[in-house]
Design a protein around this motif. Structure first.
Motif, PDB file in Angstrom:
ATOM      1  N   ILE A   1       0.871  -1.172   0.000  1.00  0.00           N
ATOM      2  CA  ILE A   1       0.000   0.000   0.000  1.00  0.00           C
ATOM      3  C   ILE A   1       0.911   1.226   0.000  1.00  0.00           C
ATOM      4  CG2 ILE A   1      -1.873   1.201   1.189  1.00  0.00           C
ATOM      5  CD1 ILE A   1      -2.376  -1.448   2.711  1.00  0.00           C
ATOM      6  N   PHE A   2       0.795   2.072  -1.013  1.00  0.00           N
ATOM      7  CA  PHE A   2       1.685   3.217  -1.140  1.00  0.00           C
ATOM      8  C   PHE A   2       1.109   4.441  -0.426  1.00  0.00           C
ATOM      9  CE2 PHE A   2       2.692   0.423  -4.650  1.00  0.00           C
ATOM     10  CZ  PHE A   2       4.077   0.391  -4.623  1.00  0.00           C
ATOM     11  N   GLN A   3       1.966   5.485  -0.278  1.00  0.00           N
ATOM     12  CA  GLN A   3       1.596   6.669   0.494  1.00  0.00           C
ATOM     13  C   GLN A   3       0.396   7.402  -0.085  1.00  0.00           C
ATOM     14  OE1 GLN A   3       4.642   9.429   1.651  1.00  0.00           O
ATOM     15  NE2 GLN A   3       6.225   7.875   1.733  1.00  0.00           N
ATOM     16  N   ASP A   4       0.438   7.708  -1.373  1.00  0.00           N
ATOM     17  CA  ASP A   4      -0.597   8.542  -1.985  1.00  0.00           C
ATOM     18  C   ASP A   4      -1.395   7.727  -2.995  1.00  0.00           C
ATOM     19  OD1 ASP A   4      -2.190  10.442  -3.081  1.00  0.00           O
ATOM     20  OD2 ASP A   4      -0.594  11.784  -3.746  1.00  0.00           O
ATOM     21  N   PRO A   5      -2.619   7.342  -2.659  1.00  0.00           N
ATOM     22  CA  PRO A   5      -3.394   6.491  -3.576  1.00  0.00           C
ATOM     23  C   PRO A   5      -3.747   7.187  -4.895  1.00  0.00           C
ATOM     24  CG  PRO A   5      -4.761   7.247  -1.757  1.00  0.00           C
ATOM     25  CD  PRO A   5      -3.351   7.642  -1.423  1.00  0.00           C
ATOM     26  N   MET A   6      -3.809   8.529  -4.890  1.00  0.00           N
ATOM     27  CA  MET A   6      -4.179   9.219  -6.121  1.00  0.00           C
ATOM     28  C   MET A   6      -3.102   9.081  -7.185  1.00  0.00           C
ATOM     29  SD  MET A   6      -6.805  10.699  -7.278  1.00  0.00           S
ATOM     30  CE  MET A   6      -6.984  10.935  -9.024  1.00  0.00           C
ATOM     31  N   THR A   7      -1.840   9.071  -6.767  1.00  0.00           N
ATOM     32  CA  THR A   7      -0.753   8.908  -7.729  1.00  0.00           C
ATOM     33  C   THR A   7      -0.400   7.445  -7.953  1.00  0.00           C
ATOM     34  OG1 THR A   7       0.882   9.195  -5.949  1.00  0.00           O
ATOM     35  CG2 THR A   7       0.257  11.165  -7.183  1.00  0.00           C
ATOM     36  N   SER A   8      -0.858   6.562  -7.066  1.00  0.00           N
ATOM     37  CA  SER A   8      -0.556   5.136  -7.212  1.00  0.00           C
ATOM     38  C   SER A   8      -1.579   4.424  -8.088  1.00  0.00           C
ATOM     39  CB  SER A   8      -0.509   4.464  -5.833  1.00  0.00           C
ATOM     40  OG  SER A   8       0.467   5.066  -5.010  1.00  0.00           O
ATOM     41  N   LEU A   9      -2.824   4.899  -8.051  1.00  0.00           N
ATOM     42  CA  LEU A   9      -3.865   4.309  -8.893  1.00  0.00           C
ATOM     43  C   LEU A   9      -3.801   4.908 -10.301  1.00  0.00           C
ATOM     44  CD1 LEU A   9      -6.838   4.406  -6.352  1.00  0.00           C
ATOM     45  CD2 LEU A   9      -5.629   2.364  -7.142  1.00  0.00           C
TER      46      LEU A   9
ATOM     47  N   PHE B   1     -13.705   8.731  -6.217  1.00  0.00           N
ATOM     48  CA  PHE B   1     -13.611   8.272  -4.832  1.00  0.00           C
ATOM     49  C   PHE B   1     -12.949   9.341  -3.974  1.00  0.00           C
ATOM     50  CE2 PHE B   1     -14.207   4.471  -7.224  1.00  0.00           C
ATOM     51  CZ  PHE B   1     -14.729   3.500  -6.368  1.00  0.00           C
ATOM     52  N   SER B   2     -13.306   9.389  -2.704  1.00  0.00           N
ATOM     53  CA  SER B   2     -12.632  10.278  -1.749  1.00  0.00           C
ATOM     54  C   SER B   2     -11.263   9.708  -1.407  1.00  0.00           C
ATOM     55  CB  SER B   2     -13.476  10.409  -0.478  1.00  0.00           C
ATOM     56  OG  SER B   2     -13.532   9.157   0.197  1.00  0.00           O
ATOM     57  N   GLY B   3     -10.453  10.505  -0.685  1.00  0.00           N
ATOM     58  CA  GLY B   3      -9.107  10.040  -0.319  1.00  0.00           C
ATOM     59  C   GLY B   3      -9.121   8.766   0.491  1.00  0.00           C
ATOM     60  N   GLY B   4     -10.027   8.696   1.476  1.00  0.00           N
ATOM     61  CA  GLY B   4     -10.117   7.495   2.295  1.00  0.00           C
ATOM     62  C   GLY B   4     -10.585   6.289   1.511  1.00  0.00           C
ATOM     63  N   MET B   5     -11.529   6.488   0.599  1.00  0.00           N
ATOM     64  CA  MET B   5     -12.027   5.386  -0.222  1.00  0.00           C
ATOM     65  C   MET B   5     -10.958   4.911  -1.215  1.00  0.00           C
ATOM     66  SD  MET B   5     -14.929   4.392   0.735  1.00  0.00           S
ATOM     67  CE  MET B   5     -16.254   4.906   1.826  1.00  0.00           C
ATOM     68  N   ARG B   6     -10.177   5.851  -1.745  1.00  0.00           N
ATOM     69  CA  ARG B   6      -9.083   5.452  -2.646  1.00  0.00           C
ATOM     70  C   ARG B   6      -8.070   4.591  -1.905  1.00  0.00           C
ATOM     71  NH1 ARG B   6      -9.644  10.825  -5.040  1.00  0.00           N
ATOM     72  NH2 ARG B   6      -8.098  11.637  -3.589  1.00  0.00           N
ATOM     73  N   GLN B   7      -7.810   4.948  -0.641  1.00  0.00           N
ATOM     74  CA  GLN B   7      -6.864   4.141   0.132  1.00  0.00           C
ATOM     75  C   GLN B   7      -7.442   2.747   0.397  1.00  0.00           C
ATOM     76  OE1 GLN B   7      -3.812   3.650   0.415  1.00  0.00           O
ATOM     77  NE2 GLN B   7      -3.187   5.387   1.686  1.00  0.00           N
ATOM     78  N   ARG B   8      -8.731   2.647   0.572  1.00  0.00           N
ATOM     79  CA  ARG B   8      -9.376   1.338   0.732  1.00  0.00           C
ATOM     80  C   ARG B   8      -9.244   0.511  -0.546  1.00  0.00           C
ATOM     81  NH1 ARG B   8     -13.256   1.054   5.147  1.00  0.00           N
ATOM     82  NH2 ARG B   8     -13.172   2.994   6.344  1.00  0.00           N
ATOM     83  N   VAL B   9      -9.354   1.179  -1.687  1.00  0.00           N
ATOM     84  CA  VAL B   9      -9.155   0.483  -2.963  1.00  0.00           C
ATOM     85  C   VAL B   9      -7.726  -0.037  -3.058  1.00  0.00           C
ATOM     86  CG1 VAL B   9      -9.060   0.763  -5.472  1.00  0.00           C
ATOM     87  CG2 VAL B   9     -10.947   1.768  -4.178  1.00  0.00           C
ATOM     88  N   MET B  10      -6.758   0.776  -2.619  1.00  0.00           N
ATOM     89  CA  MET B  10      -5.349   0.343  -2.630  1.00  0.00           C
ATOM     90  C   MET B  10      -5.159  -0.891  -1.749  1.00  0.00           C
ATOM     91  SD  MET B  10      -3.222   1.979  -4.567  1.00  0.00           S
ATOM     92  CE  MET B  10      -1.746   1.362  -3.783  1.00  0.00           C
ATOM     93  N   ILE B  11      -5.832  -0.910  -0.613  1.00  0.00           N
ATOM     94  CA  ILE B  11      -5.742  -2.070   0.286  1.00  0.00           C
ATOM     95  C   ILE B  11      -6.351  -3.300  -0.389  1.00  0.00           C
ATOM     96  CG2 ILE B  11      -6.515  -3.027   2.493  1.00  0.00           C
ATOM     97  CD1 ILE B  11      -6.393  -0.184   3.641  1.00  0.00           C
ATOM     98  N   ALA B  12      -7.472  -3.107  -1.086  1.00  0.00           N
ATOM     99  CA  ALA B  12      -8.107  -4.218  -1.808  1.00  0.00           C
ATOM    100  C   ALA B  12      -7.179  -4.776  -2.875  1.00  0.00           C
ATOM    101  CB  ALA B  12      -9.418  -3.749  -2.438  1.00  0.00           C
ATOM    102  N   ILE B  13      -6.477  -3.894  -3.605  1.00  0.00           N
ATOM    103  CA  ILE B  13      -5.530  -4.341  -4.633  1.00  0.00           C
ATOM    104  C   ILE B  13      -4.394  -5.126  -3.985  1.00  0.00           C
ATOM    105  CG2 ILE B  13      -3.831  -3.556  -6.334  1.00  0.00           C
ATOM    106  CD1 ILE B  13      -5.694  -1.186  -6.918  1.00  0.00           C
ATOM    107  N   ALA B  14      -3.886  -4.599  -2.859  1.00  0.00           N
ATOM    108  CA  ALA B  14      -2.757  -5.246  -2.180  1.00  0.00           C
ATOM    109  C   ALA B  14      -3.127  -6.625  -1.636  1.00  0.00           C
ATOM    110  CB  ALA B  14      -2.235  -4.352  -1.056  1.00  0.00           C
ATOM    111  N   LEU B  15      -4.388  -6.786  -1.223  1.00  0.00           N
ATOM    112  CA  LEU B  15      -4.833  -8.046  -0.612  1.00  0.00           C
ATOM    113  C   LEU B  15      -5.470  -9.014  -1.609  1.00  0.00           C
ATOM    114  CD1 LEU B  15      -6.455  -6.673   2.671  1.00  0.00           C
ATOM    115  CD2 LEU B  15      -4.266  -7.860   2.480  1.00  0.00           C
ATOM    116  N   ALA B  16      -5.568  -8.608  -2.872  1.00  0.00           N
ATOM    117  CA  ALA B  16      -6.317  -9.384  -3.862  1.00  0.00           C
ATOM    118  C   ALA B  16      -5.892 -10.845  -3.938  1.00  0.00           C
ATOM    119  CB  ALA B  16      -6.197  -8.727  -5.238  1.00  0.00           C
ATOM    120  N   CYS B  17      -4.596 -11.100  -3.922  1.00  0.00           N
ATOM    121  CA  CYS B  17      -4.087 -12.473  -4.077  1.00  0.00           C
ATOM    122  C   CYS B  17      -3.701 -13.108  -2.752  1.00  0.00           C
ATOM    123  CB  CYS B  17      -2.902 -12.473  -5.038  1.00  0.00           C
ATOM    124  SG  CYS B  17      -3.324 -11.921  -6.704  1.00  0.00           S
ATOM    125  N   SER B  18      -4.227 -12.557  -1.645  1.00  0.00           N
ATOM    126  CA  SER B  18      -3.953 -13.086  -0.292  1.00  0.00           C
ATOM    127  C   SER B  18      -2.453 -13.234  -0.033  1.00  0.00           C
ATOM    128  CB  SER B  18      -4.658 -14.430  -0.095  1.00  0.00           C
ATOM    129  OG  SER B  18      -6.044 -14.299  -0.278  1.00  0.00           O
TER     130      SER B  18
END
Length: 338
Positions: A96-104, A156-173
């Motif tokens: 999970i990177f620092q800034d989800p807006m630039t990571s997504l 998405f809001s900043g918090g929701m974008r970070q949740r999306v980043m967490i979902a991407i990071a956890l996708a493959c368990s």
């Protein structure tokens, strides 16, 4: 306990116009399966470089790994080719990177970005990958995941974008999740939500977590152990109880004194750490914190401090805690000070 990650004598540097920046200097640590650890320190202390090196995301050149080994489940990551490492990223290790807006990717829907890893690593077809992506969005607390899966990051809001980043990071368990300052760009309320989410997911999925942060205040509830970094080195390690209640290094004490506390008198001012971190193009010959330490001794200027074991789980690199210093009483004597 099974050791999931073992970093041995890691040193990383960057070639810049003025010379060679020694960003990480002889860092070693281990973490166990299902454990959450925090790596804390000021900006420039080497936290993010350590995390990026584990992921093999250091751009070469200018960066180079001068020495060390990184074992994930007994597999040396530094010996893998880039093609082999691509099978590890997003699969065995999520980040999970620092800034989800630039990571997504702003040109792709969030669903497509989640499904990308599922298709590549788990070989799911489109329908199965979409179902799993919806499940992940629901898991991280995104409302109406069936419709939001087709939306873009700017919706998405900043918090929701970070949740999306967490979902991407956890996708493959993945067995290891690295969170590089995941709450830096978020307000305090959303910070708490994201940290609680990570804590809940760790319990459910038994994922090991490395939390990279400059703020000791956010690690108390989620992490088991804390590693304090300064000037590219780990200067103290211990359980969160030991670090918060019995800090040994002057830098760790300084970090804690600069934080507001609920049991502290409101009129009592916070104490900042004065001075600046050393120039890592020419690292100090002795202790990196010497120039900012009120308790520095002559030996601190010229000799790197040895590691002193405080307990089975706590150790520190500081001459003040060395047995010889304690026996002689020299830290308290005027002659011993710089």
């Amino acid at each position: 306990m099974k050791t999931i990650l073992d970093v041995k004598n890691l040193s990383v540097s960057f070639d810049v116009y003025g010379g060679e920046v020694q960003a990480v200097r002889d860092v070693s640590f281990q973490m166990y399966e299902g454990e959450a650890i925090a790596i804390v320190g000021e900006s420039g202390s080497g936290k993010s470089v350590t995390a990026q090196t584990i992921m093999r995301l250091i751009q070469t050149p200018p960066g180079k790994i001068r020495s060390g080994q990184i074992f994930l489940d007994q597999q040396d990551l530094l010996s893998l080719s880039e093609k082999e490492m691509q099978k590890v990223r997003g699969n065995k290790i999520g980040m999970i990177f620092q800034d989800p807006m630039t990571s997504l990717n702003p040109t792709m829907t969030v669903g497509k970005q989640i499904m990308e890893g599922l298709k590549q690593h788990q070989k799911l077809n489109g329908k199965a990958a979409r179902a799993r992506a919806i499940e992940l969005l629901k898991m991280v607390g995104i409302p109406n995941p069936e419709s939001r899966i087709s939306q873009y990051p700017h919706q998405f809001s900043g918090g929701m974008r970070q949740r999306v980043m967490i979902a991407i990071a956890l996708a493959c368990s993945p067995s290891l999740l690295i969170a590089d300052e995941p709450t830096t760009a978020l307000d305090v309320t959303i910070q708490a939500q994201i940290l609680n989410l990570m804590k809940d997911l760790q319990k459910k999925l038994k994922t090991s977590i490395i939390l990279i942060t400059h703020d000791l205040g956010i690690v108390a509830d989620i992490c088991d152990r804390v590693f304090v970094m300064y000037a590219g080195q780990i200067v103290e390690t211990g359980t969160k109880r030991e670090i918060f209640r019995n800090p040994q290094h002057p830098y760790t004490k300084g970090l804690l004194k600069s934080l507001p506390r609920l049991d502290q008198d409101k009129k009592e001012p916070l104490i900042p750490i004065f001075g600046s971190p050393p120039d890592l193009i020419q690292p100090p010959q002795g202790c990196g914190f010497c120039s900012r330490c009120d308790e520095a001794m002559r030996i601190c200027e010229t000799v790197p401090p040895e590691q002193t074991v405080i307990s089975e789980t706590q150790s520190v690199r500081c001459w003040l805690q060395h047995p010889y210093a304690k026996q002689s009483g020299s830290p308290g004597s005027q002659e011993a000070r710089v």
